[in-house]
Design a protein around this motif. Structure first.
Motif, PDB file in Angstrom:
ATOM      1  N   ASN A 179       0.842  -1.189   0.000  1.00  0.00           N
ATOM      2  CA  ASN A 179       0.000   0.000   0.000  1.00  0.00           C
ATOM      3  C   ASN A 179       0.881   1.245   0.000  1.00  0.00           C
ATOM      4  O   ASN A 179       1.218   1.803   1.049  1.00  0.00           O
ATOM      5  CB  ASN A 179      -0.922  -0.017   1.224  1.00  0.00           C
ATOM      6  CG  ASN A 179      -1.858   1.173   1.249  1.00  0.00           C
ATOM      7  OD1 ASN A 179      -2.063   1.831   0.231  1.00  0.00           O
ATOM      8  ND2 ASN A 179      -2.420   1.452   2.410  1.00  0.00           N
ATOM      9  N   ASN A 241      -9.425   1.345   1.364  1.00  0.00           N
ATOM     10  CA  ASN A 241      -9.583  -0.082   1.073  1.00  0.00           C
ATOM     11  C   ASN A 241     -10.948  -0.380   0.464  1.00  0.00           C
ATOM     12  O   ASN A 241     -11.055  -1.103  -0.529  1.00  0.00           O
ATOM     13  CB  ASN A 241      -9.389  -0.880   2.358  1.00  0.00           C
ATOM     14  CG  ASN A 241      -9.782  -2.342   2.197  1.00  0.00           C
ATOM     15  OD1 ASN A 241      -9.250  -3.049   1.348  1.00  0.00           O
ATOM     16  ND2 ASN A 241     -10.726  -2.788   3.002  1.00  0.00           N
ATOM     17  N   TYR A 245      -9.375  -0.644  -3.166  1.00  0.00           N
ATOM     18  CA  TYR A 245      -8.698  -1.946  -3.189  1.00  0.00           C
ATOM     19  C   TYR A 245      -9.653  -3.133  -3.187  1.00  0.00           C
ATOM     20  O   TYR A 245      -9.333  -4.180  -3.754  1.00  0.00           O
ATOM     21  CB  TYR A 245      -7.751  -2.062  -1.986  1.00  0.00           C
ATOM     22  CG  TYR A 245      -6.670  -1.014  -1.950  1.00  0.00           C
ATOM     23  CD1 TYR A 245      -6.144  -0.485  -3.118  1.00  0.00           C
ATOM     24  CD2 TYR A 245      -6.173  -0.543  -0.735  1.00  0.00           C
ATOM     25  CE1 TYR A 245      -5.158   0.488  -3.076  1.00  0.00           C
ATOM     26  CE2 TYR A 245      -5.181   0.417  -0.686  1.00  0.00           C
ATOM     27  CZ  TYR A 245      -4.685   0.935  -1.860  1.00  0.00           C
ATOM     28  OH  TYR A 245      -3.715   1.887  -1.824  1.00  0.00           O
ATOM     29  N   PRO A 256      -3.845  -3.400  -8.293  1.00  0.00           N
ATOM     30  CA  PRO A 256      -3.897  -2.692  -6.998  1.00  0.00           C
ATOM     31  C   PRO A 256      -2.624  -1.903  -6.703  1.00  0.00           C
ATOM     32  O   PRO A 256      -2.678  -0.882  -6.007  1.00  0.00           O
ATOM     33  CB  PRO A 256      -4.113  -3.818  -5.979  1.00  0.00           C
ATOM     34  CG  PRO A 256      -3.677  -5.059  -6.655  1.00  0.00           C
ATOM     35  CD  PRO A 256      -3.969  -4.870  -8.103  1.00  0.00           C
TER      36      PRO A 256
END
Length: 477
Positions: A179, A241, A245, A256
């Motif tokens: 991330n 998220n 994601y 992603p």
């Protein structure tokens, strides 16, 4: 008399190595080379040390005679470092039982987990030893108290890197996603903390709070800022998220990853709009009598103005805040149902679903928890660093360092993230300092401090691709 004292000290160090090697052999370890080094090599090193110390020229200032004294430095490091390292390892490592293969496997895992911390302790030990050697070898050597100050600053910064690195590790350990927007969540936490503190305390950026403000109210404002930043950043990471994601959970890994980079740019531009491109500084929460910096424990409270060691009051916040958060996270992961669910999903997502664990709920909680830690780290970082901390690109550099710390310690390993953060903080602090006078003519080597961090990372990845505490995991087919 002085030569007798030196001889006794050297015999003590060599004897500690010999005794440590004896204990390791007695425990069942194949420490033949250690025993050989302790009984045969160390006496030879001792003799060589006396010879080179006798012919070493101490009149040449630092660091002009460095090439001619490298061998003497190496011998001294061996004498001061190897023997106690063997002795410490003999007491730390458990008894090795070859007859029980299960226990042997557990002990090997235990040794693997402790290996990284032993290496980190060795680096700190060498950082403390080398300046002592320099004081003995050179006429103009770096002051030892300045070296200690650099190490303290490195460990404090490393604690903050560790908090951010935990966010990378938690998410990657569960869904194997890097991330890259996590560093910008850290930046948003610093921005939220700045807004809360300046509003509550009525202080201008970079200026001390009013003298009439109670210390207890300042502490209350700090705690409130940390809590609000944790809530905001936790919800922000949770929303990222859910929006970006979650829809790409089953997509190729590149999708992603690119999305994370896009989210990072979005957060940077939001911060640029809210805060402008001009860096802003946190207010001085605990100003000293001169009103130019926060109160320092060494000079302002203890009254020692002859030392270069600095330890501001805000460093206590780093120690207490980072320590409480790290211990709380460790307890949550190891001793709660939610933590066990996170470990189960990280180990085998399909099996965890069959056991009734909510996969998406666990993943969302990991994002929420990682964002909260990043928010707290952003506020603590701003209070500790003060100058120019609030800026839109704060998360890029610090997030990159935190990601490097997670990879260095072993991505997916919580203990590895902490160890990697301390490593990165220490390496960066030593590299960028002027303690060792790394400046020759027009080349200022301290500018390359960030490069040194990634050089260390490359070396670790070459010789240990899984990181310091990482495990070799077979790819599932």
């Amino acid at each position: 008399m002085e030569i007798i004292v030196k001889l006794l000290l050297l015999l003590l160090w060599a004897g500690s190595g010999a005794y440590g090697a004896h204990l390791l052999v007695k425990k069942g370890y194949n420490a033949r080379w250690l025993r050989t080094a302790a009984f045969y090599a160390l006496p030879v090193i001792t003799v060589l040390y006396f010879i080179f110390n006798a012919i070493q020229d101490n009149s040449t200032p630092w660091p002009a005679n460095l090439p001619g004294s490298l061998l003497n430095v190496a011998l001294t490091v061996l004498l001061m470092g190897v023997s106690p390292a063997i002795l410490i390892a003999a007491y730390i490592l458990p008894v090795y039982d070859k007859s029980d293969p299960v226990r042997a496997a557990v002990l090997r895992e235990t040794i693997s987990q402790k290996q990284g911390w032993l290496v980190f302790g060795g680096i700190v030990l060498i950082s403390l030893i080398l300046p002592l050697i320099a004081e003995q070898l050179f006429k103009e050597a770096p002051r030892y108290d300045s070296v200690i100050s650099v190490i303290i600053n490195g460990l404090l910064s490393g604690s903050l890197f560790a908090l951010v690195a935990l966010g990378y590790t938690l998410v990657y350990g569960i869904i194997e996603l890097i991330n890259f927007a996590h560093g910008d969540v850290f930046m948003m936490g610093s921005l939220v903390g700045y807004a809360v503190l300046t509003t509550l305390l009525g202080a201008k950026e970079g200026r001390p709070v009013s003298a009439s403000t109670s210390v207890f109210f300042v502490i209350f404002a700090v705690l409130l800022a940390i809590i609000i930043a944790m809530v905001v950043c936790g919800l922000l990471n949770y929303s990222i998220n859910r929006i970006a994601y979650k829809r790409l959970r089953n997509a190729p890994r590149l999708a992603p990853l690119i999305t994370a980079i896009g989210v990072s740019f979005i957060l940077q531009n939001i911060a640029l709009y809210l805060n402008s491109s001009t860096p802003k500084s946190y207010p001085l929460l605990f100003p000293n009598s001169s009103r130019v910096s926060n109160v320092d424990l060494i000079s302002d409270i203890i009254g020692r103005n002859d030392t270069l060691i600095t330890f501001p009051v805000t460093a206590i916040l780093v120690l207490v805040g980072a320590g409480v958060l790290l211990l709380g996270l460790r307890y949550l992961i190891n001793s709660t149902r939610t933590g066990k669910a996170m470990r189960a999903v990280a180990q085998n997502r399909e099996a965890a679903a069959l056991m009734g664990i909510s996969i998406e709920g666990t993943i969302s909680f990991a994002f929420l928890l990682g964002g909260a830690l990043a928010g707290a780290a952003g506020v603590i970082y701003g209070i500790y660093q003060v100058q120019g901390t609030v800026r839109y690109d704060l998360g890029f550099v610090n997030g990159l360092f935190a990601f490097t710390a997670a990879v260095l310690g072993g991505i997916g390993n919580v203990n590895g993230a902490v160890l990697g953060g301390l490593f990165i903080g220490l390496i960066y602090s030593i590299s960028q300092s002027s303690v060792f006078q790394l400046t020759f003519n027009y080349l200022n080597l301290s500018v390359w401090a960030a490069v040194s961090v990634f050089v260390i990372l490359v070396l670790v990845m070459v010789f240990r691709p899984t990181g310091i505490l990482g495990d070799n995991v077979q790819e599932k087919v």
